[in-house]
Scaffold this active site. Structure first.
Site, PDB file in Angstrom:
ATOM      1  N   LYS A 173       3.000   7.542  -3.639  1.00 57.41           N
ATOM      2  CA  LYS A 173       1.799   8.246  -3.197  1.00 57.41           C
ATOM      3  C   LYS A 173       2.183   9.414  -2.282  1.00 57.41           C
ATOM      4  O   LYS A 173       2.927   9.226  -1.320  1.00 57.41           O
ATOM      5  CB  LYS A 173       0.857   7.282  -2.481  1.00 57.41           C
ATOM      6  CG  LYS A 173       0.365   6.145  -3.377  1.00 57.41           C
ATOM      7  CD  LYS A 173      -0.537   5.178  -2.634  1.00 57.41           C
ATOM      8  CE  LYS A 173       0.182   4.460  -1.522  1.00 57.41           C
ATOM      9  NZ  LYS A 173      -0.613   3.328  -0.960  1.00 57.41           N
ATOM     10  N   THR A 202      -9.470   9.377   6.656  1.00 55.93           N
ATOM     11  CA  THR A 202      -8.691   8.848   5.536  1.00 55.93           C
ATOM     12  C   THR A 202      -8.238   7.410   5.783  1.00 55.93           C
ATOM     13  O   THR A 202      -7.313   6.934   5.128  1.00 55.93           O
ATOM     14  CB  THR A 202      -7.454   9.735   5.285  1.00 55.93           C
ATOM     15  OG1 THR A 202      -6.700   9.839   6.501  1.00 55.93           O
ATOM     16  CG2 THR A 202      -7.866  11.125   4.812  1.00 55.93           C
ATOM     17  N   GLY A 214      -7.781   3.740   5.335  1.00 53.59           N
ATOM     18  CA  GLY A 214      -7.945   2.842   4.195  1.00 53.59           C
ATOM     19  C   GLY A 214      -7.629   3.439   2.841  1.00 53.59           C
ATOM     20  O   GLY A 214      -7.857   2.794   1.814  1.00 53.59           O
ATOM     21  N   THR A 215      -7.064   4.650   2.808  1.00 57.78           N
ATOM     22  CA  THR A 215      -6.791   5.266   1.502  1.00 57.78           C
ATOM     23  C   THR A 215      -5.778   4.460   0.697  1.00 57.78           C
ATOM     24  O   THR A 215      -5.937   4.262  -0.514  1.00 57.78           O
ATOM     25  CB  THR A 215      -6.279   6.710   1.672  1.00 57.78           C
ATOM     26  OG1 THR A 215      -5.229   6.729   2.649  1.00 57.78           O
ATOM     27  CG2 THR A 215      -7.382   7.646   2.112  1.00 57.78           C
ATOM     28  N   GLY A 216      -4.704   4.004   1.356  1.00 60.15           N
ATOM     29  CA  GLY A 216      -3.679   3.254   0.634  1.00 60.15           C
ATOM     30  C   GLY A 216      -4.201   1.938   0.088  1.00 60.15           C
ATOM     31  O   GLY A 216      -3.973   1.598  -1.077  1.00 60.15           O
ATOM     32  N   CYS A 217      -4.911   1.195   0.929  1.00 58.26           N
ATOM     33  CA  CYS A 217      -5.508  -0.072   0.490  1.00 58.26           C
ATOM     34  C   CYS A 217      -6.450   0.155  -0.679  1.00 58.26           C
ATOM     35  O   CYS A 217      -6.449  -0.586  -1.674  1.00 58.26           O
ATOM     36  CB  CYS A 217      -6.286  -0.716   1.637  1.00 58.26           C
ATOM     37  SG  CYS A 217      -5.348  -1.048   3.128  1.00 58.26           S
TER      38      CYS A 217
END
Length: 267
Positions: A176, A208, A210-213
């Site tokens: 990512k 942003t 929580g974008t990865g989760c």
């Protein structure tokens, strides 16, 4: 009414609701998937930082996973925050007979910079869960920590690191690019049959959290729904871009606010 697909998230709880289990369940719901959960840790957390972390016992982590898998037909599993070596091993053991797709998001640090994975747990993650991952979804700092090297500065560096992570056991790696630089954000889906470059204009927002989760959960939702990995990743990427674009409209908290999981649903 059509029976919805079902997915399981194994992760920590975010009391502020923007990341972790809460973000996973919101992502599942937004994409038409019923979500079950196994909580690995509890955080006292808001948009400004993490004030406290408490791990759930390994016995309880195993019990939650067994309870869900014994009763519910789970189409995909997403793994997030694990915290300790013991919990890493507990999750690997509990998933021993599970044959569906597994999405592993190697959560290490909160958006605020607070650590969420002990140093000694990294080796356990590599040994016990990397080989179980149908797709590993690290951001650039997470990939560097797994490989004990510097953070990738170019797309070629990211591809090289992704291939190294595949060599360590992950079937496919999504590198990512949100932590990169430049006006275009580049994600790389690195699989046995080649590398797919996924690009999008960088959205300038401080919201942003929580974008990865959410990205890894959205991929798991696609896999649970019967999409192949490339289709699931493409749909997740487009959905998350919309969630980030709409994030400023939520006005949650005074720090790094969450993305808008229900941007396609709420008026």
């Amino acid at each position: 009414m059509q029976t919805p697909p079902k997915a399981l998230t194994i992760a920590g709880s975010d009391s502020g609701g923007g990341a972790g289990i809460q973000a996973d369940l919101k992502s599942f719901s937004a994409l038409g998937v019923y979500g079950a959960s196994a909580i690995t840790g509890i955080t006292a957390q808001n948009t400004t930082g993490v004030q406290a972390v408490e791990a759930v016992s390994e016995k309880m982590v195993r019990a939650q996973i067994a309870s869900v898998l014994d009763d519910i037909e789970i189409g995909a599993v997403k793994i997030g925050m694990l915290g300790t070596p013991g919990i890493v091993r507990a999750v690997a053991e509990a998933l021993g007979d599970y044959g569906g797709p597994v999405v592993l998001d190697p959560v290490m640090v909160a958006k605020s910079g607070d650590p969420l994975l002990a140093d000694e747990a990294v080796a356990a993650l590599i040994e016990y869960l990397l080989p179980r991952a149908d797709v590993l979804t690290p951001n650039l700092p997470e990939a560097a920590r797994l490989l004990q090297t510097g953070v990738a500065e170019t797309a070629q560096d990211a591809e090289t690191q992704g291939q190294a992570l595949r060599a360590m056991g992950a079937t496919t790696v999504l590198m990512k690019g949100g932590h990169g630089s430049g006006d275009i954000c580049v994600d790389l889906l690195i699989a046995a049959d080649g590398v797919e470059r996924i690009e999008a204009p960088r959205i300038h927002t401080g919201n942003t959290h929580g974008t990865g989760c959410s990205m890894s959960s959205a991929i798991a939702a696609g896999l649970a729904s019967g999409l192949d990995l490339r289709a699931a990743t493409a749909r997740a990427h487009g959905w998350l871009q919309g969630a980030i674009r709409a994030a400023d409209g939520l006005h949650v908290g005074q720090g790094h606010g969450p993305v808008h999981h229900f941007h396609e649903v709420w008026s």
